[in-house]
Structure formats: C-alpha cells, structure tokens
Design a protein around this motif. Structure first.
Motif, PDB file in Angstrom:
ATOM      1  N   VAL A   1       0.850  -1.195   0.000  1.00 20.82           N
ATOM      2  CA  VAL A   1       0.000   0.000   0.000  1.00 20.82           C
ATOM      3  C   VAL A   1       0.884   1.244   0.000  1.00 20.82           C
ATOM      4  O   VAL A   1       1.970   1.254   0.600  1.00 20.82           O
ATOM      5  CB  VAL A   1      -0.948   0.000   1.219  1.00 20.82           C
ATOM      6  N   THR A   2       0.416   2.270  -0.691  1.00 19.73           N
ATOM      7  CA  THR A   2       1.159   3.535  -0.771  1.00 19.73           C
ATOM      8  C   THR A   2       0.283   4.674  -0.275  1.00 19.73           C
ATOM      9  O   THR A   2      -0.839   4.859  -0.754  1.00 19.73           O
ATOM     10  CB  THR A   2       1.613   3.820  -2.210  1.00 19.73           C
ATOM     11  N   LEU A   3       0.802   5.414   0.687  1.00 19.77           N
ATOM     12  CA  LEU A   3       0.112   6.575   1.243  1.00 19.77           C
ATOM     13  C   LEU A   3       0.738   7.850   0.662  1.00 19.77           C
ATOM     14  O   LEU A   3       1.969   7.968   0.620  1.00 19.77           O
ATOM     15  CB  LEU A   3       0.232   6.599   2.774  1.00 19.77           C
ATOM     16  N   SER A   4      -0.089   8.785   0.267  1.00 18.11           N
ATOM     17  CA  SER A   4       0.390  10.000  -0.406  1.00 18.11           C
ATOM     18  C   SER A   4       0.538  11.163   0.552  1.00 18.11           C
ATOM     19  O   SER A   4      -0.218  11.286   1.527  1.00 18.11           O
ATOM     20  CB  SER A   4      -0.585  10.391  -1.519  1.00 18.11           C
ATOM     21  N   CYS A   5       1.481  12.035   0.225  1.00 19.03           N
ATOM     22  CA  CYS A   5       1.699  13.253   1.001  1.00 19.03           C
ATOM     23  C   CYS A   5       2.325  14.289   0.078  1.00 19.03           C
ATOM     24  O   CYS A   5       3.268  13.982  -0.656  1.00 19.03           O
ATOM     25  CB  CYS A   5       2.615  12.978   2.186  1.00 19.03           C
ATOM     26  N   THR A   6       1.794  15.486   0.092  1.00 20.12           N
ATOM     27  CA  THR A   6       2.441  16.610  -0.587  1.00 20.12           C
ATOM     28  C   THR A   6       2.623  17.723   0.413  1.00 20.12           C
ATOM     29  O   THR A   6       1.937  17.795   1.434  1.00 20.12           O
ATOM     30  CB  THR A   6       1.618  17.112  -1.791  1.00 20.12           C
ATOM     31  N   TYR A   7       3.569  18.597   0.129  1.00 24.17           N
ATOM     32  CA  TYR A   7       3.877  19.671   1.073  1.00 24.17           C
ATOM     33  C   TYR A   7       4.232  20.918   0.282  1.00 24.17           C
ATOM     34  O   TYR A   7       4.500  20.865  -0.924  1.00 24.17           O
ATOM     35  CB  TYR A   7       5.018  19.252   2.012  1.00 24.17           C
ATOM     36  N   ASP A   8       4.213  22.016   0.970  1.00 26.72           N
ATOM     37  CA  ASP A   8       4.521  23.280   0.322  1.00 26.72           C
ATOM     38  C   ASP A   8       5.558  24.011   1.168  1.00 26.72           C
ATOM     39  O   ASP A   8       5.348  24.219   2.371  1.00 26.72           O
ATOM     40  CB  ASP A   8       3.262  24.135   0.178  1.00 26.72           C
ATOM     41  N   THR A   9       6.667  24.379   0.542  1.00 28.68           N
ATOM     42  CA  THR A   9       7.703  25.137   1.225  1.00 28.68           C
ATOM     43  C   THR A   9       8.548  25.861   0.200  1.00 28.68           C
ATOM     44  O   THR A   9       8.644  25.428  -0.949  1.00 28.68           O
ATOM     45  CB  THR A   9       8.590  24.220   2.084  1.00 28.68           C
ATOM     46  N   SER A  10       9.159  26.950   0.632  1.00 30.20           N
ATOM     47  CA  SER A  10      10.103  27.658  -0.225  1.00 30.20           C
ATOM     48  C   SER A  10      11.544  27.333   0.165  1.00 30.20           C
ATOM     49  O   SER A  10      12.483  27.826  -0.458  1.00 30.20           O
ATOM     50  CB  SER A  10       9.871  29.171  -0.136  1.00 30.20           C
ATOM     51  N   GLU A  11      11.696  26.503   1.184  1.00 34.49           N
ATOM     52  CA  GLU A  11      13.030  26.127   1.656  1.00 34.49           C
ATOM     53  C   GLU A  11      13.640  25.076   0.745  1.00 34.49           C
ATOM     54  O   GLU A  11      12.940  24.315   0.079  1.00 34.49           O
ATOM     55  CB  GLU A  11      12.949  25.576   3.082  1.00 34.49           C
ATOM     56  N   ASN A  12      14.968  25.030   0.748  1.00 31.57           N
ATOM     57  CA  ASN A  12      15.671  24.026  -0.053  1.00 31.57           C
ATOM     58  C   ASN A  12      16.078  22.825   0.784  1.00 31.57           C
ATOM     59  O   ASN A  12      16.191  21.715   0.265  1.00 31.57           O
ATOM     60  CB  ASN A  12      16.921  24.655  -0.682  1.00 31.57           C
ATOM     61  N   ASN A  13      16.291  23.070   2.070  1.00 31.69           N
ATOM     62  CA  ASN A  13      16.686  21.960   2.927  1.00 31.69           C
ATOM     63  C   ASN A  13      15.725  21.845   4.096  1.00 31.69           C
ATOM     64  O   ASN A  13      15.354  22.859   4.719  1.00 31.69           O
ATOM     65  CB  ASN A  13      18.118  22.159   3.442  1.00 31.69           C
ATOM     66  N   TYR A  14      15.320  20.610   4.387  1.00 29.59           N
ATOM     67  CA  TYR A  14      14.317  20.362   5.423  1.00 29.59           C
ATOM     68  C   TYR A  14      14.276  18.868   5.682  1.00 29.59           C
ATOM     69  O   TYR A  14      15.019  18.094   5.063  1.00 29.59           O
ATOM     70  CB  TYR A  14      12.924  20.875   4.977  1.00 29.59           C
ATOM     71  N   TYR A  15      13.439  18.468   6.623  1.00 29.30           N
ATOM     72  CA  TYR A  15      13.242  17.058   6.930  1.00 29.30           C
ATOM     73  C   TYR A  15      11.773  16.699   6.690  1.00 29.30           C
ATOM     74  O   TYR A  15      10.881  17.528   6.909  1.00 29.30           O
ATOM     75  CB  TYR A  15      13.555  16.768   8.408  1.00 29.30           C
ATOM     76  N   LEU A  16      11.549  15.445   6.312  1.00 32.33           N
ATOM     77  CA  LEU A  16      10.192  14.911   6.176  1.00 32.33           C
ATOM     78  C   LEU A  16      10.101  13.613   6.967  1.00 32.33           C
ATOM     79  O   LEU A  16      11.082  12.862   7.046  1.00 32.33           O
ATOM     80  CB  LEU A  16       9.867  14.652   4.700  1.00 32.33           C
ATOM     81  N   PHE A  17       8.925  13.370   7.509  1.00 29.69           N
ATOM     82  CA  PHE A  17       8.727  12.215   8.374  1.00 29.69           C
ATOM     83  C   PHE A  17       7.379  11.557   8.081  1.00 29.69           C
ATOM     84  O   PHE A  17       6.433  12.208   7.633  1.00 29.69           O
ATOM     85  CB  PHE A  17       8.693  12.633   9.862  1.00 29.69           C
ATOM     86  N   TRP A  18       7.309  10.283   8.393  1.00 25.77           N
ATOM     87  CA  TRP A  18       6.039   9.580   8.535  1.00 25.77           C
ATOM     88  C   TRP A  18       5.956   9.054   9.973  1.00 25.77           C
ATOM     89  O   TRP A  18       6.893   8.403  10.448  1.00 25.77           O
ATOM     90  CB  TRP A  18       5.919   8.417   7.555  1.00 25.77           C
ATOM     91  N   TYR A  19       4.830   9.377  10.620  1.00 19.87           N
ATOM     92  CA  TYR A  19       4.555   8.881  11.963  1.00 19.87           C
ATOM     93  C   TYR A  19       3.339   7.967  11.916  1.00 19.87           C
ATOM     94  O   TYR A  19       2.380   8.219  11.194  1.00 19.87           O
ATOM     95  CB  TYR A  19       4.259  10.035  12.936  1.00 19.87           C
ATOM     96  N   LYS A  20       3.386   6.932  12.735  1.00 21.77           N
ATOM     97  CA  LYS A  20       2.272   5.999  12.893  1.00 21.77           C
ATOM     98  C   LYS A  20       1.611   6.268  14.235  1.00 21.77           C
ATOM     99  O   LYS A  20       2.298   6.440  15.248  1.00 21.77           O
ATOM    100  CB  LYS A  20       2.822   4.570  12.848  1.00 21.77           C
TER     101      LYS A  20
END
Lengths: 115, 113
Positions: free
Chosen positions: A19-38
C-alpha cells in the motif's frame, strides 16, 4: 508557512499486500526534513521513517520505504507485505532545519489492514 | 529505548479550572515541545522550549497557556482557565539536539466538562 496535505483520509488493503500513502507539502526552503509517523489506537506517536531533503536517496526501514520527489514536493510512504499491526493513522510531517524545528503535520490517513 | 513520561494519562476538569500537565523528558535532551491533537484531527504544534525559554509558540498558545521547567527534569504545561475547546490529547516531546530524532510521550487526554 509550510503546509502538509494528505489527500487520502482512509485506505484499506488485505494483509500481505503493498500500500502507498500519499503526502504533498509546500515550502520555499531548499533543505528540510520529512517524516512519517504511525499512531495506533493507543494514540502513541511512533516514528516510521525520516528523509532529509538534501539526500537524493529514498529512505527505507525494513518494510517501509518512501518515494521522495523534491521538485514535485511529494513524499509518499510504501508499506510492503502489510501486516495487521500496521493498522493505524499515518501522519506525514515537515520540519525546517532552522528555527525551533517544530513539526507540521498533515491531516492523516487511516489505514486498515484486513485479514 | 529511553522514554518521555507524561502524567496523568487522563485528566478530567471543569471549565474555568486550572490544569497542569506534567512531562519528564529524556534526561540528556535539550529541546522540549508540546503538541495537541483534538480527537479525529491532526497533531498541532503548541510551543517549543530551549535554554529555559520559549523559542517559538503557535497562535493556539495564548495567554491562558504557560510552560515551565521548574527543576531541570520536569517540563509542565499549564492552562490557566480551561475551556471546552481545550479538550484534546496533549503530547510532550523532546530531542537531544537540532535535527535529532524527536521522542514523543504517550500523551495526556484532557477532558474539559
């Protein structure tokens, strides 16, 4: 301000499926972190996987992997060989590398794994 | 694995009462956070705390809210006069340093009647 969008409120698959869960985000930054939490019914927040934006390689943790598309600002979570214990809410989250490093969460996807 | 401890797990209070939610972060952690989650909704940032002061707060964190680290181990969230809409799960979280893994506590469910 950064925003995170999860467009699938609920998903349901059979045990052992992928299964694949989708996520999109909006930022003007070039460096950042992304996470998935359960978040299982106990409501504990459990870190599933983390991606640093400057790394091109997609993160993997056992049965969990991500598809990070920086240009498209997309960060999907793939769960392979799904198990009954994967049933939970899944939240995508964004974090800046600067400032207080607060997490900005999406609305969540309720995933049910059926036997 | 080390844990962030939150007490109580569930607190019931009357509207207008003061409540204090308690957290014991992991001992060598330096950055502390409170988040809340209204039932069925997403997790929202309330406040971050570093070097004995607030580093950032959200619009939710108004004058009714305050945080304190009174003794170097506890990290508390106080709501001065609770409202019905304060009913939520409140999560404490901590990390050792910038960019490091954030550890969440198991939450305090606050019910305002």
């Amino acid at each position: 301000a950064q925003t995170v969008t999860q467009s699938q409120p609920e998903m349901s698959v059979q045990e052992a499926e992928t299964v694949t869960l989708s996520c999109t985000y909006d930022t003007s930054e070039n460096n950042y972190y992304l996470f998935w939490y359960k978040q299982p019914p106990s409501r504990q927040m459990i870190l599933v996987i983390r991606q640093e934006a400057y790394k091109q390689q997609n993160a993997t943790e056992n049965r969990f992997s991500v598809n990070f598309q920086k240009a498209a600002k997309s960060f999907s979570l793939k769960i392979s060989d799904s198990q009954l214990g994967d049933t939970a809410m899944y939240f995508c989250a964004f974090m800046n590398v600067w400032g207080a490093q607060k997490l900005v969460f999406g609305q969540g996807t309720r995933l049910t794994i059926n036997p | 694995e080390p844990e962030v401890t939150q007490t109580p797990s569930h607190q019931v209070t009357q509207m207008g009462q003061e409540v204090i939610l308690r957290c014991v972060p992991i001992s060598n952690h330096l950055y502390f956070y409170w988040y809340r989650q209204i039932l069925g909704q997403k997790v929202e940032f309330l406040v971050s705390f570093y070097n004995n002061e607030i580093s950032e707060k959200s619009e939710i964190f108004d004058d009714q809210f305050s945080v304190e680290r009174p003794d170097g181990s506890n990290f508390t969230l106080k709501i001065r006069s609770t409202k019905l809409e304060d009913s939520a799960m409140y999560f404490c979280a901590s990390r050792t340093g910038r960019g490091e893994k954030l550890f969440f506590g198991s939450g305090t469910q606050l019910s305002v009647l």
